[in-house]
Write a protein that holds these residues in place. Structure first.
Motif, mmCIF file in Angstrom:
data_model
loop_
_atom_site.group_PDB
_atom_site.id
_atom_site.type_symbol
_atom_site.label_atom_id
_atom_site.label_comp_id
_atom_site.label_asym_id
_atom_site.label_seq_id
_atom_site.Cartn_x
_atom_site.Cartn_y
_atom_site.Cartn_z
ATOM 1 N N PHE A 1 4.715 -21.840 29.900
ATOM 2 C CA PHE A 1 5.879 -21.884 29.006
ATOM 3 C C PHE A 1 7.180 -21.567 29.746
ATOM 4 C CE2 PHE A 1 2.682 -21.350 25.554
ATOM 5 C CZ PHE A 1 3.055 -22.451 24.792
ATOM 6 N N ARG A 2 7.102 -20.753 30.793
ATOM 7 C CA ARG A 2 8.307 -20.444 31.565
ATOM 8 C C ARG A 2 8.808 -21.645 32.364
ATOM 9 N NH1 ARG A 2 5.746 -15.525 33.031
ATOM 10 N NH2 ARG A 2 5.328 -16.376 35.117
ATOM 11 N N ASN A 3 7.938 -22.627 32.546
ATOM 12 C CA ASN A 3 8.292 -23.758 33.401
ATOM 13 C C ASN A 3 8.453 -25.068 32.634
ATOM 14 O OD1 ASN A 3 8.245 -23.101 36.501
ATOM 15 N ND2 ASN A 3 6.669 -21.815 35.547
ATOM 16 N N ILE A 4 8.597 -24.984 31.327
ATOM 17 C CA ILE A 4 8.923 -26.161 30.525
ATOM 18 C C ILE A 4 10.101 -25.820 29.628
ATOM 19 C CG2 ILE A 4 6.579 -27.114 30.564
ATOM 20 C CD1 ILE A 4 6.060 -25.928 27.848
ATOM 21 N N SER A 5 10.732 -26.838 29.106
ATOM 22 C CA SER A 5 11.917 -26.623 28.267
ATOM 23 C C SER A 5 11.532 -25.961 26.953
ATOM 24 C CB SER A 5 12.608 -27.955 27.986
ATOM 25 O OG SER A 5 11.774 -28.776 27.172
ATOM 26 N N LYS A 6 12.528 -25.440 26.273
ATOM 27 C CA LYS A 6 12.286 -24.781 24.988
ATOM 28 C C LYS A 6 11.673 -25.747 23.992
ATOM 29 C CE LYS A 6 14.578 -22.100 21.358
ATOM 30 N NZ LYS A 6 15.877 -21.535 20.890
ATOM 31 N N ARG A 7 12.208 -26.959 23.955
ATOM 32 C CA ARG A 7 11.696 -27.957 23.011
ATOM 33 C C ARG A 7 10.258 -28.336 23.347
ATOM 34 N NH1 ARG A 7 14.536 -33.779 21.454
ATOM 35 N NH2 ARG A 7 12.940 -34.433 19.963
ATOM 36 N N ALA A 8 9.993 -28.535 24.668
ATOM 37 C CA ALA A 8 8.630 -28.871 25.088
ATOM 38 C C ALA A 8 7.671 -27.733 24.752
ATOM 39 C CB ALA A 8 8.596 -29.167 26.582
ATOM 40 N N GLY A 9 8.146 -26.494 24.873
ATOM 41 C CA GLY A 9 7.323 -25.338 24.530
ATOM 42 C C GLY A 9 6.977 -25.298 23.060
ATOM 43 N N GLU A 10 7.951 -25.622 22.226
ATOM 44 C CA GLU A 10 7.704 -25.645 20.780
ATOM 45 C C GLU A 10 6.678 -26.720 20.435
ATOM 46 O OE1 GLU A 10 11.570 -26.265 19.206
ATOM 47 O OE2 GLU A 10 12.212 -24.161 19.474
#
Length: 323
Positions: A265-274
């Motif tokens: 999760f630290r290495n993907i965007s906020k939207r991708a994390g959601e």
């Protein structure tokens, strides 16, 4: 029971030499003890005394010396029981002197030995020591030795003692029970995870010719999905560009540790994390086999990118320096 018997002051001193989780577990067990019968307390203290004496004998003259003295005092059956328990608890292993010896000195004695002898010694060394010696052997000997490590099972204690005695005598001249178990695929992987990439590739490629099943088993264990936490952020981001974010990654993270999830999760965007969290929730119950297959796909991507030198997998032992 032993800690209760010796009292809180001594018990606290013992705790200072233990890991936090051990202290917590022991504290819980102490709390559960409602009472300790005098007979049980005396038996525990007597057992501790016997183990302490046996350990002192081992430190002084070795296992056979300890066994001989204990047999005189306690009889063969009791002596054997104490020595076996102490060996298990202290993890007394052959070639203890070799684990304290510089690998370059060991190499000078081992490189002329039969591959089976080399394999036996390496199986008992620390992985970083074994890796250093293995890397210095000629490629054809490397393959022969690691194959023997992987298929090794049990070795006669008489053979172990003779090899250990000869090797120790050679090292000293230069520098001033039960069947012993060592080796196996796990031991081999521990070593290969610490050698340089060129050595590892040479060994695995040769094993593919000599023993394909063994080679595949080794390759599967060389990098596990949980080892993702050891990738640097740039390498992980490169890997994620190759991963199916809608199917494989949610499946792979189903059984992953919190540390792995946080790393992702630290290495993907906020939207991708959601989106990833939502996809994980939408999966519902899944077969463990499907999770393992998804993790294997990602591991294969990591291995391929490393072979193409697009990412770096951190190896055990010395820190890697990128320039």
């Amino acid at each position: 029971m032993f800690l209760i018997a010796i009292g809180p002051e001594l018990a606290a001193r013992v705790f200072r030499h233990m890991e936090q989780d051990e202290v917590e577990l022991l504290s819980l067990e102490i709390a559960r003890q409602r009472q300790v019968l005098p007979a049980h307390r005396d038996a525990v203290l007597h057992e501790f005394y016997q183990l302490a004496v046996a350990q002192e004998y081992i430190s002084t003259g070795g296992l056979e010396y300890a066994r001989a003295l204990l047999e005189r005092a306690l009889g063969p059956a009791k002596a054997g029981e104490i020595v076996e328990r102490l060996v298990a608890s202290l993890q007394v292993r052959p070639f203890d002197f070799a684990r304290k010896t510089d690998p370059s000195q060991l190499l000078s004695f081992l490189q002329g030995e039969h591959p089976q002898t080399i394999a036996l010694v390496l199986a008992y060394l620390r992985p970083e020591q074994a890796a250093t010696i293995l890397s210095a052997l000629p490629p054809e000997r490397q393959v022969d030795v690691v194959r023997r490590i992987a298929i090794m099972d049990r070795t006669s204690p008489d053979v172990l003692q003779e090899i250990e005695r000869v090797l120790e005598r050679q090292v000293v001249s230069l520098t001033g029970a039960n069947l012993a178990v060592a080796g196996g695929v796990d031991a081999l992987v521990e070593v290969l995870n610490r050698v340089d990439r060129t050595t590892e590739r040479t060994i695995v490629e040769s094993l593919l010719v000599l023993s394909p099943d063994l080679a595949e088993e080794v390759k599967k264990r060389l990098f596990l999905f949980e080892d993702i936490v050891h990738l640097d952020d740039r390498s992980l981001q490169r890997v994620l560009r190759e991963v199916d974010m809608n199917r494989d990654l949610p499946l792979a993270l189903k059984t992953a540790s919190d540390e792995v999830k946080q790393k992702i999760f630290r290495n993907i965007s906020k939207r991708a994390g959601e989106n990833l969290r939502e996809n994980i929730e939408l999966l519902g119950p899944v077969r463990l086999r499907d999770v393992e297959e998804a993790q294997a796909k990602i591991v294969n991507i990591i291995r391929r990118l490393e072979e193409q030198e697009e990412i770096v997998i951190s190896r055990g032992g010395k820190d890697e320096v990128l320039v």
